[in-house]
Design a protein around this motif. Structure first.
Motif, mmCIF file in Angstrom:
data_model
loop_
_atom_site.group_PDB
_atom_site.id
_atom_site.type_symbol
_atom_site.label_atom_id
_atom_site.label_comp_id
_atom_site.label_asym_id
_atom_site.label_seq_id
_atom_site.Cartn_x
_atom_site.Cartn_y
_atom_site.Cartn_z
ATOM 1 N N VAL A 91 108.327 -41.175 -2.543
ATOM 2 C CA VAL A 91 108.761 -40.818 -1.197
ATOM 3 C C VAL A 91 110.264 -40.571 -1.177
ATOM 4 O O VAL A 91 110.748 -39.585 -0.595
ATOM 5 C CB VAL A 91 108.366 -41.915 -0.185
ATOM 6 N N ILE A 92 111.005 -41.438 -1.816
ATOM 7 C CA ILE A 92 112.462 -41.263 -1.864
ATOM 8 C C ILE A 92 112.813 -39.968 -2.595
ATOM 9 O O ILE A 92 113.718 -39.232 -2.190
ATOM 10 C CB ILE A 92 113.140 -42.484 -2.520
ATOM 11 N N GLY A 93 112.093 -39.693 -3.664
ATOM 12 C CA GLY A 93 112.317 -38.447 -4.399
ATOM 13 C C GLY A 93 112.076 -37.242 -3.519
ATOM 14 O O GLY A 93 112.852 -36.281 -3.529
ATOM 15 N N HIS A 94 111.034 -37.253 -2.729
ATOM 16 C CA HIS A 94 110.746 -36.137 -1.814
ATOM 17 C C HIS A 94 111.838 -36.014 -0.764
ATOM 18 O O HIS A 94 112.257 -34.903 -0.414
ATOM 19 C CB HIS A 94 109.389 -36.308 -1.142
ATOM 20 N N ILE A 95 112.301 -37.148 -0.257
ATOM 21 C CA ILE A 95 113.361 -37.126 0.761
ATOM 22 C C ILE A 95 114.647 -36.560 0.157
ATOM 23 O O ILE A 95 115.296 -35.699 0.751
ATOM 24 C CB ILE A 95 113.587 -38.539 1.343
ATOM 25 N N GLU A 96 115.018 -37.018 -1.025
ATOM 26 C CA GLU A 96 116.227 -36.511 -1.677
ATOM 27 C C GLU A 96 116.101 -35.026 -1.982
ATOM 28 O O GLU A 96 117.041 -34.260 -1.798
ATOM 29 C CB GLU A 96 116.511 -37.303 -2.953
ATOM 30 N N PHE A 97 114.906 -34.615 -2.439
ATOM 31 C CA PHE A 97 114.696 -33.204 -2.747
ATOM 32 C C PHE A 97 114.819 -32.352 -1.490
ATOM 33 O O PHE A 97 115.430 -31.291 -1.507
ATOM 34 C CB PHE A 97 113.320 -33.013 -3.389
#
Length: 103
Positions: A91-97
């Motif tokens: 989820v954090i990866g998607h948010i950062e992306f």
């Protein structure tokens, strides 16, 4: 006078036998009622025993199902706890992306 005494004696003896016969019929009727009540109580007792046995079986089955369901839920919870860090990273990866795309 003797004839009256004899007649009264015969009548009293006849009444005695008649009352004894009536009493015996009454006893027979009561015995029949008591026997019917015994059969009814025995049938009721058997029904109650069958109900208790059936209820005990259902309770045992429900306890078994509850235990199975509890174990399934414990496994799911364990899996969720185990996979939680990975899911948070995703989820954090998607948010950062998505933030990188917005800039």
């Amino acid at each position: 006078m003797e004839i009256v005494g004899i007649v009264l004696g015969v009548i009293s003896i006849g009444l005695f036998f008649w009352l004894k016969r009536e009493q015996q019929m009454s006893f027979d009727l009561h015995d029949g009622d008591i026997e019917a009540a015994k059969h009814a109580y025995n049938a009721l007792m058997e029904d109650l025993n069958n109900y208790q046995i059936e209820t005990d079986r259902k309770i045992a089955e429900l306890e078994k199902q509850l235990e199975i369901k509890t174990k399934q839920l414990e496994r799911k919870q364990t899996k969720l706890i185990k996979d939680l860090p990975k899911d948070i990273r995703n989820v954090i990866g998607h948010i950062e992306f998505s933030q990188n795309n917005l800039r």
